[in-house]
Design an enzyme around this catalytic site. Sequence first.
Site, short mmCIF file in Angstrom:
data_model
loop_
_atom_site.label_atom_id
_atom_site.label_comp_id
_atom_site.label_asym_id
_atom_site.label_seq_id
_atom_site.Cartn_x
_atom_site.Cartn_y
_atom_site.Cartn_z
N ALA A 104 47.94 -83.68 -15.89
CA ALA A 104 49.27 -84.04 -15.39
C ALA A 104 49.45 -85.55 -15.35
CB ALA A 104 49.50 -83.42 -14.01
N THR A 129 52.36 -87.18 -17.59
CA THR A 129 53.75 -87.55 -17.91
C THR A 129 54.70 -87.35 -16.73
OG1 THR A 129 53.33 -86.92 -20.20
CG2 THR A 129 55.64 -87.05 -19.52
N GLU A 153 50.83 -85.88 -26.77
CA GLU A 153 49.56 -86.64 -26.83
C GLU A 153 49.77 -87.96 -27.61
OE1 GLU A 153 45.90 -84.58 -27.13
OE2 GLU A 153 46.70 -82.79 -26.16
N GLY A 206 63.36 -70.55 -49.74
CA GLY A 206 64.81 -70.48 -49.91
C GLY A 206 65.48 -69.94 -48.65
N ARG A 220 57.77 -63.87 -55.42
CA ARG A 220 59.23 -63.91 -55.52
C ARG A 220 59.68 -64.27 -56.94
NH1 ARG A 220 64.26 -62.58 -53.85
NH2 ARG A 220 65.73 -64.29 -54.13
C1 LIG Z 1 55.49 -79.09 -25.25
C2 LIG Z 1 54.98 -80.33 -24.59
C3 LIG Z 1 53.75 -80.30 -23.96
C4 LIG Z 1 53.29 -81.42 -23.27
N1 LIG Z 1 52.12 -81.35 -22.55
C5 LIG Z 1 51.77 -82.38 -21.74
C6 LIG Z 1 50.65 -82.26 -20.85
O1 LIG Z 1 49.94 -81.25 -20.82
N2 LIG Z 1 50.39 -83.30 -20.01
C7 LIG Z 1 51.13 -84.44 -20.00
O2 LIG Z 1 50.83 -85.32 -19.22
N3 LIG Z 1 52.19 -84.59 -20.85
C8 LIG Z 1 52.53 -83.59 -21.70
N4 LIG Z 1 53.60 -83.70 -22.54
C9 LIG Z 1 54.37 -84.95 -22.53
C10 LIG Z 1 54.25 -85.75 -23.82
O3 LIG Z 1 52.99 -86.33 -23.93
C11 LIG Z 1 55.42 -86.77 -23.84
O4 LIG Z 1 56.60 -86.02 -24.03
C12 LIG Z 1 55.26 -87.81 -24.91
O5 LIG Z 1 54.17 -88.66 -24.65
C13 LIG Z 1 56.53 -88.67 -25.08
O6 LIG Z 1 57.01 -89.12 -23.87
P1 LIG Z 1 58.56 -88.88 -23.49
O7 LIG Z 1 58.88 -87.47 -23.74
O8 LIG Z 1 58.81 -89.43 -22.15
O9 LIG Z 1 59.37 -89.72 -24.59
P2 LIG Z 1 59.73 -91.28 -24.50
O10 LIG Z 1 58.53 -92.05 -24.07
O11 LIG Z 1 60.98 -91.44 -23.72
O12 LIG Z 1 60.00 -91.62 -26.02
C14 LIG Z 1 61.26 -91.40 -26.65
C15 LIG Z 1 61.22 -92.05 -28.03
O13 LIG Z 1 61.01 -93.47 -27.90
C16 LIG Z 1 59.87 -93.85 -28.65
N5 LIG Z 1 59.17 -94.93 -27.93
C17 LIG Z 1 58.85 -94.98 -26.61
N6 LIG Z 1 58.19 -96.11 -26.33
C18 LIG Z 1 58.09 -96.79 -27.49
C19 LIG Z 1 57.51 -98.04 -27.86
N7 LIG Z 1 56.88 -98.82 -26.97
N8 LIG Z 1 57.61 -98.43 -29.15
C20 LIG Z 1 58.23 -97.64 -30.07
N9 LIG Z 1 58.79 -96.47 -29.78
C21 LIG Z 1 58.71 -96.04 -28.51
C22 LIG Z 1 59.01 -92.62 -28.75
O14 LIG Z 1 58.15 -92.67 -29.87
C23 LIG Z 1 60.08 -91.54 -28.89
O15 LIG Z 1 60.49 -91.49 -30.24
C24 LIG Z 1 54.06 -82.62 -23.26
C25 LIG Z 1 55.28 -82.65 -23.95
C26 LIG Z 1 55.75 -81.53 -24.60
C27 LIG Z 1 57.09 -81.59 -25.29
#
Ligand SMILES: Cc1cc2nc3c(=O)[nH]c(=O)nc-3n(C[C@H](O)[C@H](O)[C@H](O)COP(=O)(O)OP(=O)(O)OC[C@H]3O[C@@H](n4cnc5c(N)ncnc54)[C@H](O)[C@@H]3O)c2cc1C
Length: 377
Positions: A121, A123, A361, A337, A266
């Site tokens: 945990a 994020t 990740e 297709g 196909r």
């Molecule tokens: C199905 C799923 C399972 C997950 N499981 C876990 C889990 O078990 N534990 C956990 O802790 N988290 C988990 N996560 C969270 C996941 O690791 C994050 O969603 C991910 O790291 C991106 O963070 P965010 O969603 O806040 O996107 P944001 O950080 O808001 O990013 C949005 C966009 O901005 C870009 N961006 C952000 N900062 C920068 C930068 N400095 N330079 C360039 N581009 C940037 C990103 O690449 C992305 O395109 C999970 C997410 C999903 C969808």
Amino acid sequence: MEPQDFADVLKAVRSFVREQVVPREEEIEETDAIPESLRRTSRDMGLFGYALPEEYGGLGLSLSEEVRLVFELGYASPAFRSMFGTSNGIAGQVLVNSGTPEQKDAWLPRLASGEVIGAFALTESEAGSDPSTLTTTAVRDGDGDGYVIDGAKRFITNAPEADVFMVFARTGGAGSRGISTFLVEKGADGLRIGPADQKMGQRGAHTAEVFFDGVRVPADAMVGTEGTGFRTAMASLAHGRLSIAAVCVGLAQRILDETVAYAKERSQGGRTIGEYQLVQGLIADSQTELYAGRSMVLEAARAYDAGEDTKLGPSCAKYYCSEMVGRVADRAVQVYGGMGYMRGVAVERFYRDVRLFRIYEGTSQIQQLVIARNLLR
Ligand SMILES: Cc1cc2nc3c(=O)[nH]c(=O)nc-3n(C[C@H](O)[C@H](O)[C@H](O)COP(=O)(O)OP(=O)(O)OC[C@H]3O[C@@H](n4cnc5c(N)ncnc54)[C@H](O)[C@@H]3O)c2cc1C
């Protein structure tokens, strides 16, 4: 593991995945759950602990062995691997790398057997790509004998099923140095799990928000020492990234096999579509990229095991393979297709499933930053 023993494990897992998991993928999609019999067999085969040390009941695979096993596991619906991926990966590795002997004794054997499920945990709503800004706090209890955790995490894999959470919380100071890691058990007072998220794909694997409202934990719930949480999280993620890259390779192989089979069967214009060179081009591009991805994962795992590189290789492999499997899935839909756009067709499901790999990740952009910063440092 002895080479012959490992070869036996690979063979058994390969037939289990192909003969028992693949035929039940549609059921997993429809029910949003992994069938109990598959869970039981996975436990019996030691899959909940393949990356955990042998002394704690795991299979104790090296990373080079692990990625080869994950190539096999990745051949089926990714929700299947996700069932035990977190316990072996980002959650389990927190304890392997930083846990006290007591914490390891208490949790690793049960994680490895599948008796308990772990979650990682990190994020939060305002701290995703940059977790160093997280705001969940762990404040020393009045008696000085423990901590009180307040805050919220989101998108946490396995949260609805988890028995133990590796929680990253701020114990003092700003930035990455002020973060510590805590073990929080399911059922703790003040711990609440939100409803399972409605995701684009990977049905059968669940994420949810996790809320901490004055959750008290004893001082010995801290993993590692105060202020080392960020480093602990990053070490776990580096290992996890290679594992994700290996899943992408396994799944790309599956998608390509589906593509080739369809192209041979196909017909259009009196010929099978595989006889058309433009379709052959799509297949050749996928095979070439898959080959590159597999080679990269194997080399990155070798370098990781040798202690030569625990950072650059995992990021390159995760970045390349997650993008690669996206292209392989996209080409598969093209070769199918109109059928490729229909529910109930495996490549349509995989097209949605693989989208996640470029996001969690560490997004592709974050991998690019890690790679470039390592070179520019
Ligand atoms: C199905 C799923 C399972 C997950 N499981 C876990 C889990 O078990 N534990 C956990 O802790 N988290 C988990 N996560 C969270 C996941 O690791 C994050 O969603 C991910 O790291 C991106 O963070 P965010 O969603 O806040 O996107 P944001 O950080 O808001 O990013 C949005 C966009 O901005 C870009 N961006 C952000 N900062 C920068 C930068 N400095 N330079 C360039 N581009 C940037 C990103 O690449 C992305 O395109 C999970 C997410 C999903 C969808």
